[in-house]
Design an enzyme around this catalytic site. Sequence first.
Site, PDB file in Angstrom:
ATOM      1  N   TYR A 126      58.617  36.868  37.907  1.00 34.57           N
ATOM      2  CA  TYR A 126      58.734  37.889  36.861  1.00 34.57           C
ATOM      3  C   TYR A 126      60.102  38.562  36.864  1.00 34.57           C
ATOM      4  CZ  TYR A 126      53.712  37.899  35.896  1.00 34.57           C
ATOM      5  OH  TYR A 126      52.449  37.563  35.519  1.00 34.57           O
ATOM      6  N   LYS A 193      52.012  30.985  49.548  1.00 35.74           N
ATOM      7  CA  LYS A 193      52.065  29.518  49.583  1.00 35.74           C
ATOM      8  C   LYS A 193      53.273  29.142  50.445  1.00 35.74           C
ATOM      9  CE  LYS A 193      50.484  25.543  47.996  1.00 35.74           C
ATOM     10  NZ  LYS A 193      49.119  25.035  48.224  1.00 35.74           N
ATOM     11  N   ASP A 226      45.620  29.009  47.503  1.00 33.34           N
ATOM     12  CA  ASP A 226      44.533  28.163  46.986  1.00 33.34           C
ATOM     13  C   ASP A 226      43.264  28.372  47.810  1.00 33.34           C
ATOM     14  OD1 ASP A 226      46.800  27.074  48.334  1.00 33.34           O
ATOM     15  OD2 ASP A 226      45.823  25.137  48.471  1.00 33.34           O
ATOM     16  N   ASP A 250      48.891  38.460  39.699  1.00 39.63           N
ATOM     17  CA  ASP A 250      48.432  38.478  38.312  1.00 39.63           C
ATOM     18  C   ASP A 250      47.119  37.702  38.192  1.00 39.63           C
ATOM     19  OD1 ASP A 250      48.477  38.876  35.579  1.00 39.63           O
ATOM     20  OD2 ASP A 250      49.745  37.142  35.184  1.00 39.63           O
TER      21      ASP A 250
END
Length: 366
Positions: A126, A193, A226, A250
């Site tokens: 972002y 991640k 995940d 988000d």
Amino acid sequence: MAALHKVTLIPGDGIGPEVTKATKRVLEATGAQFQWDLAIIGDSAQDMFSTPLPDYVIKSIKRNKVALKGPVTTPVGTGFRSVNVALRKILDLYVCLRPCKTYPGVPTVYQNVDIVVVRENTEDLYCGIEFAKGTPEATRFIDFIFDTTEEKVRKDSGFSVKMISETGARRVTKFAFEYARANKRKKVSCAHKANILKFSDGLFLAVARDLAKDYPDIEFEDIVIDTLCMRLVRNPQQFDVIVLPNLYGDFVSELCAGLVGGLGVAPGANLGDDVAVFEPTHGSAPKYAGLNKVNPMAMMLSGVMMLHHLGEKKAADRLEKAIATVIIEGKNVTHDLKPNPGNGKAVGTSQVADAVIEKLMEVGDA
Ligand code: NAD
């Protein structure tokens, strides 16, 4: 004498004005005293001032230090960049705080979920550093990548840069630990991640691990994003406070909103060091605009968060109890809180406000 709170009030676009009006009414009915400073942003501001984010709005928020904001539409792919992202950047609102808890009576798959999502709000994908396909900047970027890594990137690529700083990671993870401690929470989970994105998510994780040492009273775990998603849908009750970079935050905050009954009951706050903007998680839902149909409770619960922030604990507890009572009674709720949405027995946005105000009078001091 009761304190008078000066608050910037931003109705926003789409369904924003109607949920804002309903929320303003219930906040005033708590007895807390407000002086509202009306500020227009988004589509209406574009028409009136030829900019979606006029300067006077920023000045008002900086002066009052607190704002209550409805959602603002962001056109996809064209038009102005996101006003929401701009506001967060200009005011350095680096924390997006989204509590997601089940209220008895809300139709959900799960019960007893009480998760607080702490999303970094200013960095990551972002950050607004992007190069469009075919531009000289994109070509230079492709050349730079080849020169430094010998990776051949396709000439027709567009780029959005993922950027995470140690400073950004530290302040948001510190907020998560401090929040956990202040609110008697037991665990902070840091999602990432880092196995793939070693220098961005890896940095975020390293900072979180380092900070965790200063909070031996709070359990800390790190979890690949995940795996987090899978564990959230299998057993959301195992999570307490989750801190994560902007983009994952988000998705995960909407996922968690879904776990507790949807966007109609998902409040939020954007927080900086001395400015706070309270707003629901949901967007402007343009197709419902002006229909008196959507649920104002997400914005009302954002109002509860604002009351806490303003030190109006009694008013906050009373308002939350009134909302919870309306939900559990199940009579004066919008279509999203009916077990069979669309069965025609739901009430409208303004009727929910009427019902909450009636309950406020009944609940007295919570
Ligand atoms: P949205 O949240 O506006 O709506 C998605 C769907 O969720 C709606 O169609 C509706 O079914 C449901 N919903 C949303 N709010 C609800 C409520 N209060 N009560 C009951 N149901 C509700 O998401 P979108 O359609 O992806 O976005 C619409 C616009 O809002 C876009 O321009 C987007 O950029 C913007 N947006 C703004 C903000 C913000 O201002 N903070 C946040 C998210 C999206």
